[in-house]
Design a protein around this motif. Structure first.
Motif, PDB file in Angstrom:
ATOM      1  N   UNK A 104     -73.256 -87.168 -58.389  1.00  0.00           N
ATOM      2  CA  UNK A 104     -73.827 -88.389 -57.811  1.00  0.00           C
ATOM      3  C   UNK A 104     -73.070 -88.801 -56.546  1.00  0.00           C
ATOM      4  N   UNK A 105     -71.744 -88.765 -56.601  1.00  0.00           N
ATOM      5  CA  UNK A 105     -70.941 -89.099 -55.432  1.00  0.00           C
ATOM      6  C   UNK A 105     -71.200 -88.155 -54.268  1.00  0.00           C
ATOM      7  N   UNK A 106     -71.374 -86.867 -54.569  1.00  0.00           N
ATOM      8  CA  UNK A 106     -71.673 -85.887 -53.530  1.00  0.00           C
ATOM      9  C   UNK A 106     -73.019 -86.194 -52.864  1.00  0.00           C
ATOM     10  N   UNK A 107     -74.044 -86.474 -53.694  1.00  0.00           N
ATOM     11  CA  UNK A 107     -75.365 -86.777 -53.147  1.00  0.00           C
ATOM     12  C   UNK A 107     -75.338 -88.064 -52.324  1.00  0.00           C
ATOM     13  N   UNK A 108     -74.577 -89.056 -52.779  1.00  0.00           N
ATOM     14  CA  UNK A 108     -74.473 -90.301 -52.022  1.00  0.00           C
ATOM     15  C   UNK A 108     -73.876 -90.046 -50.645  1.00  0.00           C
ATOM     16  N   UNK A 109     -72.852 -89.234 -50.575  1.00  0.00           N
ATOM     17  CA  UNK A 109     -72.232 -88.935 -49.284  1.00  0.00           C
ATOM     18  C   UNK A 109     -73.178 -88.148 -48.387  1.00  0.00           C
ATOM     19  N   UNK A 110     -73.952 -87.241 -48.976  1.00  0.00           N
ATOM     20  CA  UNK A 110     -74.857 -86.427 -48.179  1.00  0.00           C
ATOM     21  C   UNK A 110     -75.992 -87.238 -47.561  1.00  0.00           C
ATOM     22  N   UNK A 111     -76.396 -88.319 -48.201  1.00  0.00           N
ATOM     23  CA  UNK A 111     -77.457 -89.160 -47.639  1.00  0.00           C
ATOM     24  C   UNK A 111     -76.887 -90.337 -46.859  1.00  0.00           C
ATOM     25  N   UNK A 112     -75.570 -90.344 -46.648  1.00  0.00           N
ATOM     26  CA  UNK A 112     -74.938 -91.398 -45.864  1.00  0.00           C
ATOM     27  C   UNK A 112     -74.744 -92.698 -46.611  1.00  0.00           C
ATOM     28  N   UNK A 113     -74.602 -92.627 -47.922  1.00  0.00           N
ATOM     29  CA  UNK A 113     -74.427 -93.820 -48.752  1.00  0.00           C
ATOM     30  C   UNK A 113     -72.975 -93.913 -49.211  1.00  0.00           C
ATOM     31  N   UNK A 114     -72.325 -95.034 -48.937  1.00  0.00           N
ATOM     32  CA  UNK A 114     -70.928 -95.197 -49.337  1.00  0.00           C
ATOM     33  C   UNK A 114     -70.814 -95.361 -50.852  1.00  0.00           C
ATOM     34  N   UNK A 115     -69.873 -94.671 -51.494  1.00  0.00           N
ATOM     35  CA  UNK A 115     -69.696 -94.831 -52.940  1.00  0.00           C
ATOM     36  C   UNK A 115     -68.892 -96.066 -53.328  1.00  0.00           C
ATOM     37  N   UNK A 116     -68.271 -96.753 -52.343  1.00  0.00           N
ATOM     38  CA  UNK A 116     -67.400 -97.872 -52.687  1.00  0.00           C
ATOM     39  C   UNK A 116     -68.162 -99.044 -53.311  1.00  0.00           C
ATOM     40  N   UNK A 117     -69.362 -99.441 -52.822  1.00  0.00           N
ATOM     41  CA  UNK A 117     -70.096-100.492 -53.541  1.00  0.00           C
ATOM     42  C   UNK A 117     -70.406-100.118 -54.991  1.00  0.00           C
ATOM     43  N   UNK A 118     -70.691 -98.844 -55.242  1.00  0.00           N
ATOM     44  CA  UNK A 118     -70.918 -98.384 -56.618  1.00  0.00           C
ATOM     45  C   UNK A 118     -69.687 -98.649 -57.475  1.00  0.00           C
ATOM     46  N   UNK A 119     -68.519 -98.248 -56.958  1.00  0.00           N
ATOM     47  CA  UNK A 119     -67.287 -98.374 -57.731  1.00  0.00           C
ATOM     48  C   UNK A 119     -66.940 -99.838 -57.996  1.00  0.00           C
ATOM     49  N   UNK A 120     -67.044-100.675 -56.968  1.00  0.00           N
ATOM     50  CA  UNK A 120     -66.689-102.086 -57.140  1.00  0.00           C
ATOM     51  C   UNK A 120     -67.683-102.775 -58.064  1.00  0.00           C
TER      52      UNK A 120
END
Length: 529
Positions: free
Chosen positions: A458-474
């Motif tokens: 999921x984190x890999x796909x988020x980065x590939x589409x230009x989506x930051x994973x930090x909002x997910x984590x917080x």
């Protein structure tokens, strides 16, 4: 007098806690040693492109917990190690930026603009000294602001905000973080929504399984370590492996430059860079106190502001980007001053402002005995508030890390320059192995490994589409607190479904959340060509 008592107790908790080992009958306190080890590791990690402070903190946390256990005595040593990594990685990123034009951390990119030209001019050691002095100064300033502001802000929140207001404040914080992180407000909101969705899978507070598809494994919910390490660390590793696969034939030639002239910092040099350090320290501290903004923006603003000032009174050949010492000072003071200020929302509101702060909250949640938030700074009558003692212990750790930075940080920065030469294809498998080991050490079940791999994808796909994973984590971190606070507010208001809008302060926070999302989205659209 009461404050002075807690200061003494906090210092005693750090220096008279558990002993690491004995030399000639004298015990060495474990917490200062852990701060030192973490600080040195942080510099080495920051000086290694492809690694980062949050990555080292994520891998270290489960291993530290397995060593120290879940005793309250373990909290300060573990937090000390993590804070040491956080501070060390910030200054370590300047090493490859100056020596090899390769920023060790994203916020050190602006350092390359003036640091590497100084290296080409034969002044590499002088550039590293400027980076060290600027970084240590900005870090110290932000820690002083943290110590002064966090208790004051926490007291205000605890005194004037009730359950509906606290619920709305959490909603505002999540909206703000989702809006300012990344290139798109929509992607930030989707990332936050995915984090809330993931944290609510499992048995809720009403003991009814949610979104489990009838499986007992999902009924237990996703362990925090698997979700955070998977999205933040494994996702980045998977993306880096793919990048290496495409660029495996690309090589980068390392050049060396001879030193020319005096490499010492004179008083005139210090007078020259001091105004830029002071200005950037204020900018970085203000940016760090805002959840989710980050040190990269602080470095950019510090560099830009310093450049405008510098252009008015310096000849063209010494402008920023051409080897100006003031450029290094502006950037390093700004990004380092974030590391203390980002704990202001953590200690006063219980809200992590960036990835490093996430792991400090995770450490507190995992070990117990400390719940970051407004209640930490309460003075109890007829007894000692252990959480307040812990808070002053953390303040002591921050200043101790600053002491290490001032005394040995500069020398160690110059030593770890060789870390840049470690090939990335050798580092990534080690990071992958350490991450899986850390997850299994904490969870002791194979399902946690598979969960982590899933979150890594999921984190890999988020980065590939230009989506930051930090909002997910917080959102994953704050989701449980948001639900608990909302349930309590709903019950306290007699089951009023409009409790977020009937209260003036809560309604103001909700309106601000909508305004932040709207104007952030509008400004992003206007910024596009």
């Amino acid at each position: 007098m009461e404050v002075w008592t807690y200061i003494q107790l906090g210092v005693a908790a750090v220096f008279h806690g558990p002993d690491l080992f004995s030399i000639a009958g004298f015990g060495v306190p474990v917490t200062p040693m852990m701060v030192l080890f973490g600080f040195l590791l942080g510099i080495a990690v920051g000086a290694t492109p492809g690694l980062a402070g949050p990555m080292a903190m994520a891998i270290s946390l489960p291993i530290l917990i397995s060593i120290f256990g879940f005793s309250p005595d373990a909290l300060l040593p573990v937090m000390g190690f993590l804070i040491g990594i956080m501070k060390g990685a910030t200054i370590g990123g300047a090493v490859p930026a100056i020596l090899f034009n390769t920023p060790g951390t994203p916020d050190a990119f602006m350092t390359t603009l003036d640091g590497y030209p100084m290296t080409q001019a034969g002044k590499a050691r002088k550039a590293l000294k400027i980076a060290h002095v600027s970084s240590a100064s900005g870090d110290t300033f932000s820690d002083i602001v943290l110590i002064l502001c966090a208790p004051f802000l926490a007291v205000l929140v605890e005194a004037y905000l009730d359950l509906p207001e606290k619920t709305a404040l959490l909603v505002l914080s999540l909206a703000f973080i989702a809006s300012v992180i990344g290139d798109s407000v929509g992607k930030g909101l989707i990332s936050m929504g995915l984090g809330l969705l993931a944290v609510y899978i499992g048995t809720g507070e009403d003991f009814y399984p949610r979104l489990t598809m009838g499986t007992q494994t999902l009924a237990q919910g996703f362990p925090v370590a698997t979700a955070i390490l998977g999205v933040l660390i494994l996702g980045e590793v998977f993306k880096s492996i793919e990048d290496l696969w495409h660029d495996h034939r690309r090589t980068q030639k390392r050049l060396s430059y001879n030193e020319i002239g005096d490499q010492h910092l004179s008083r005139s040099d210090l007078r020259r860079i001091t105004p830029y350090i002071a200005r950037s320290a204020v900018i970085g501290t203000a940016i760090g106190a805002l959840p989710g903004v980050g040190s990269t923006l602080a470095a950019t603003l510090g560099f830009t502001t310093g450049s405008r000032r510098h252009a008015k009174k310096s000849p063209e050949e010494t402008q920023f980007g051409k080897g100006a010492p003031e450029g290094i000072a502006s950037t390093e003071a700004a990004n380092s001053s974030v590391s203390g200020a980002n704990l202001i929302p953590v200690l006063s509101l219980g809200i992590p402002g960036n990835a490093a702060a996430v792991f400090l909250i995770l450490a507190a949640d995992s070990i117990g005995g400390f719940n970051p938030g407004p209640s930490v700074f309460k003075f109890t009558t007829g007894g000692i508030n252990p959480e307040l003692v812990m808070a002053f212990g953390l303040f002591t750790i921050m200043m101790l890390a600053n002491l290490f930075n001032w005394t040995i940080g500069g020398g160690f920065m110059r030593v770890v320059g060789y870390m840049i030469r470690i090939p990335k294809h050798m580092l990534l498998p080690v990071v992958l192995l350490l991450t899986f080991t850390a997850i299994y050490v904490q969870e002791a079940r194979m399902s946690a490994i598979w969960f982590a791999v899933g979150f890594g994808v999921l984190g890999y796909l988020m980065r590939r589409v230009g989506m930051s994973p930090l909002p997910f984590v917080i959102a994953f971190i704050l989701g449980g607190n948001l639900e608990e606070t909302a349930r309590q507010a709903f019950a306290a208001t007699g089951g009023d479904a409009w409790f977020l809008f009937n209260n003036p302060i809560a309604a103001t926070f909700m309106a601000l959340a909508v305004i932040v999302v709207f104007f952030s989205s509008r400004s992003r659209k206007e910024a596009k060509p």
